[in-house]
Structure formats: C-alpha cells, structure tokens
Design a protein around this motif. Structure first.
Motif, PDB file in Angstrom:
ATOM      1  N   UNK A 143      -7.570   4.713   5.557  1.00  0.00           N
ATOM      2  CA  UNK A 143      -6.297   5.403   5.868  1.00  0.00           C
ATOM      3  C   UNK A 143      -5.193   4.276   6.017  1.00  0.00           C
ATOM      4  N   UNK A 144      -5.416   2.953   6.243  1.00  0.00           N
ATOM      5  CA  UNK A 144      -4.471   1.756   5.992  1.00  0.00           C
ATOM      6  C   UNK A 144      -3.803   1.700   4.547  1.00  0.00           C
ATOM      7  N   UNK A 145      -4.430   1.996   3.407  1.00  0.00           N
ATOM      8  CA  UNK A 145      -4.431   1.840   2.240  1.00  0.00           C
ATOM      9  C   UNK A 145      -3.271   3.016   1.928  1.00  0.00           C
ATOM     10  N   UNK A 146      -3.295   3.992   2.627  1.00  0.00           N
ATOM     11  CA  UNK A 146      -2.452   5.065   2.124  1.00  0.00           C
ATOM     12  C   UNK A 146      -1.003   4.952   2.926  1.00  0.00           C
ATOM     13  N   UNK A 147      -0.922   4.243   3.775  1.00  0.00           N
ATOM     14  CA  UNK A 147       0.498   4.182   4.298  1.00  0.00           C
ATOM     15  C   UNK A 147       1.009   2.688   4.581  1.00  0.00           C
ATOM     16  N   UNK A 148       0.142   1.714   4.845  1.00  0.00           N
ATOM     17  CA  UNK A 148       0.591   0.516   5.170  1.00  0.00           C
ATOM     18  C   UNK A 148       0.999  -0.350   3.693  1.00  0.00           C
ATOM     19  N   UNK A 149       2.117   0.052   3.017  1.00  0.00           N
ATOM     20  CA  UNK A 149       2.520  -0.300   1.925  1.00  0.00           C
ATOM     21  C   UNK A 149       3.748  -0.837   1.720  1.00  0.00           C
ATOM     22  N   UNK A 150       4.907  -0.759   2.879  1.00  0.00           N
ATOM     23  CA  UNK A 150       6.062  -1.128   2.594  1.00  0.00           C
ATOM     24  C   UNK A 150       6.937  -0.348   1.797  1.00  0.00           C
ATOM     25  N   UNK A 151       7.874  -0.866   0.963  1.00  0.00           N
ATOM     26  CA  UNK A 151       8.692  -0.078  -0.086  1.00  0.00           C
ATOM     27  C   UNK A 151       7.827   0.618  -1.061  1.00  0.00           C
ATOM     28  N   UNK A 152       8.367   1.768  -1.449  1.00  0.00           N
ATOM     29  CA  UNK A 152       7.679   2.336  -2.713  1.00  0.00           C
ATOM     30  C   UNK A 152       7.422   1.374  -3.915  1.00  0.00           C
ATOM     31  N   UNK A 157       4.488  -0.516  -4.390  1.00  0.00           N
ATOM     32  CA  UNK A 157       3.360  -1.564  -3.976  1.00  0.00           C
ATOM     33  C   UNK A 157       2.027  -0.745  -3.634  1.00  0.00           C
ATOM     34  N   UNK A 158       1.196  -1.598  -3.690  1.00  0.00           N
ATOM     35  CA  UNK A 158      -0.264  -1.190  -3.667  1.00  0.00           C
ATOM     36  C   UNK A 158      -0.883  -2.197  -2.657  1.00  0.00           C
ATOM     37  N   UNK A 159      -1.694  -1.695  -1.757  1.00  0.00           N
ATOM     38  CA  UNK A 159      -2.573  -2.507  -0.810  1.00  0.00           C
ATOM     39  C   UNK A 159      -3.920  -2.878  -1.555  1.00  0.00           C
ATOM     40  N   UNK A 160      -3.867  -3.944  -2.216  1.00  0.00           N
ATOM     41  CA  UNK A 160      -5.218  -4.637  -2.954  1.00  0.00           C
ATOM     42  C   UNK A 160      -6.357  -4.943  -2.197  1.00  0.00           C
ATOM     43  N   UNK A 161      -6.172  -5.483  -0.738  1.00  0.00           N
ATOM     44  CA  UNK A 161      -7.136  -5.927  -0.080  1.00  0.00           C
ATOM     45  C   UNK A 161      -6.869  -5.747   1.328  1.00  0.00           C
ATOM     46  N   UNK A 162      -8.016  -4.807   1.947  1.00  0.00           N
ATOM     47  CA  UNK A 162      -7.865  -4.477   3.362  1.00  0.00           C
ATOM     48  C   UNK A 162      -9.047  -4.445   3.973  1.00  0.00           C
ATOM     49  N   UNK A 163      -9.369  -5.725   4.406  1.00  0.00           N
ATOM     50  CA  UNK A 163     -10.731  -5.882   5.334  1.00  0.00           C
ATOM     51  C   UNK A 163     -10.508  -5.999   6.861  1.00  0.00           C
ATOM     52  N   UNK A 164     -11.035  -5.159   7.654  1.00  0.00           N
ATOM     53  CA  UNK A 164     -10.895  -5.280   8.984  1.00  0.00           C
ATOM     54  C   UNK A 164     -11.978  -5.629   9.840  1.00  0.00           C
TER      55      UNK A 164
END
Length: 326
Positions: free
Chosen positions: A203-212, A214-221
């Motif tokens: 889910x985080x990769x879909x919204x936690x992106x800031x301005x249009x 950009x893409x989230x390349x790493x999401x380790x939680x």
C-alpha cells in the motif's frame, strides 16, 4: 488557540490558566469528566494520557499515566474534593507511582476548574494551589505551565468533532516550539485501514510518493519495537530531482493508534528526527497527527522550507483516493 493566559504568582503560591471555548458549558464539562474524552487532550503533545480509573464522586479517585515517544511513563492521580456539575470541579492532584500512590518528594496540589458562560461560549479558569514556594518552583521547572497550555490547546478539536475541525482543510502544519511541529490531516476512512496504509509496503508504494513524477524504489518495514525500516524514492524519467531515502528505528508501537520512529536521511550525517504518529477515528474518518521533534530550530526551519507540507498533502490526497476505492 483557546488558552489566553498562564500566570504564576509566587506570593499567592498559585498557577492560573484561562481558556475560552466556542462550546456550551455542559459540553466542556463533559470533556473534563469523561475519561475517554480526557484521553484525547490530557497530556501535552507527545505525552498522551490513559485513564485507568475514574470515580467521579466526592472522595473518589482518578488514575492516569502518560507515555512519552520513547516509552517513558509519568503517572498522576486525582482525588475529587468537590463536584458542582457543570460549573466547578476541585481535585487533589499528585504525581503517582504505577500503583496509584503519590510519589514521595513530589508536590501535591489542590486544583480548581471553574466553567463559566462567556460571550464565546465557555471560559475555563483553572487555578493550581501549591503548599510552598519550593513546590511551585519545582512544578514550573518540570514545565507545568507550558505543558498545561499545550494540553488544553488540544481541546478545540475534541469539542468541535473531527470533521468540523479538519475536513476540507488539507494538511495543516503547526509550529509548537523551536523543536516541535505538529502536522494534521483528516482522512475519510477507518483507522485500521489508515494504520495499514502506513505499515503495509504494498500500500505504501501506491501513495507515499510526494509530488507526481516520483516512485518509491525501496520500502522495507519492520513494525516491531527495535525494528528497522528503509524507504527510498527516485524521479521518473523527465522529472527533475535526485534520488533520496530515509531509514530509522521503531521505538513504540500501539496498533492501530500510535507508532513512534526515528527518521534519518540515508547516506548523510544529518541528525535524526523523532516522528510520533497518532491516529484517532470518529464517525468513519481518521485524524492523522504527526508530531515531529527536531534536534534544533535550524533543522526545523530547513526542513519546513523544503515544501514538506505541500508534498505530504499530495501523498495524503492520493491515500484518500485509494481508501475510497478499497
């Protein structure tokens, strides 16, 4: 802000707080005499309270504890001395141990709360009486005046209701002091989903992106106390900017209400911040409150100048759209 005055009088051995609320006396009285309402504002930002006992009778007691972002506990107790609903409340206020007993060497104070009708709605006059000048000085040195002000200033959102307080206002940033900033955003969706959106990598990769762009390349939680996380972002082709990321440690988890983490910009020697995330649900909407503690005023101002609020609003608006279709 509702608090208009906080004064100490060394001769009278008192500390007086005055606040005005756009709500009727009965509503403000209810906020101070219902433990579930009290928990929403009692304790300054970063030290939310939990009431474990509340016997609203003369001679009855209330017990509570406050928990810091790093997990430290501070307990307190009230003994109700006088109750004149909905106009006046008088308590004996003490610092308390885990079992609710007053702590030796700490001041015990008589405290009155007067609720009077005013042009705005209700005026609260809160007077704390100390036994000695030393007790007054001790309380002031603990930050009692500023802490009380910050706590009572949170009551507006409780009295108004979350939707009236925050809906349609977007992401709001409030500077509390030199090192603390509070960020709020109302999300139209249940707390459990908002919590999941902050801890589920998919889910985080879909919204936690800031301005249009950009893409989230790493999401380790690792959402456990002591667990580590790492996030990274990169611009899409044709979008200006350089890749960056954050890493940190989870210090406190109270699912689905509160999560506290450190945050450090990966690959730099910049000092870490402390991020205290709180979620409160009411009527199907969730208020996100993020309390950020910076190491100093200079770091605070540098981060705020990056357009952080605007970037967060873009992300939160994207999150709200995702939850609406969930």
């Amino acid at each position: 802000m509702p608090v208009t005055e906080v004064n100490t009088d060394p001769e009278a051995l008192t500390m007086t707080l005055i606040a005005d609320f756009a709500a009727p006396v009965e509503r403000v009285w209810h906020a101070f005499t219902d433990p579930r309402q009290l928990e929403l504002f009692w304790g300054p930002p970063g030290w939310p309270a939990t009431f474990t006992a509340f016997d609203l009778t003369v001679g009855g007691r209330a017990l509570y504890n406050m928990t810091s972002p790093r997990g430290e506990k501070s307990g307190g107790s009230w003994e109700f001395l006088a109750i004149d609903a909905p106009r006046r409340l008088e308590v004996l206020d003490a610092f308390a141990s885990d079992d609710g007993e007053p702590l030796e060497g700490m001041p015990v104070m008589r405290v009155t709360y007067a609720f009077d009708e005013s042009e705005a709605g209700t005026r609260l006059t809160n007077v704390t009486y100390f036994a000695t000048a030393e007790a007054l000085e001790q309380a002031v040195s603990f930050g009692a005046a500023e802490g009380s002000k910050m706590a009572i200033n949170q009551l507006d959102r409780v009295l108004e209701g979350l939707r009236a307080y925050a809906q349609g206002k977007g992401t709001q940033t409030e500077v509390l002091d030199d090192t603390h900033v509070s960020i709020t955003r109302l999300i139209d969706g249940p707390r459990e989903l908002v919590w999941r959106a902050h801890h589920d990598p998919e889910l985080m990769r879909r919204w936690l992106l800031g301005p249009d762009g950009w893409q989230m390349t790493v999401c380790e939680v690792d959402p456990t106390v002591g667990g580590r996380y790492r996030y990274a972002w990169a611009p899409d082709e044709g979008t200006e900017g350089a890749a960056f990321g954050f890493d940190g440690e989870t210090l406190l988890i109270d699912e689905p209400r509160r999560a506290v983490t450190t945050e450090h910009m990966t690959g730099t020697d910049y000092p870490s911040t402390l991020n205290d995330l709180n979620l409160r649900e009411e009527d199907g909407a969730t208020l996100i409150t993020l309390l950020i503690e910076y190491p100093d005023k200079e770091t605070r101002d540098m981060v705020l100048a990056t357009g952080m609020t605007e970037g967060m609003e873009t992300s939160y608006a994207r999150l709200e759209g995702i939850l609406a279709n969930a």
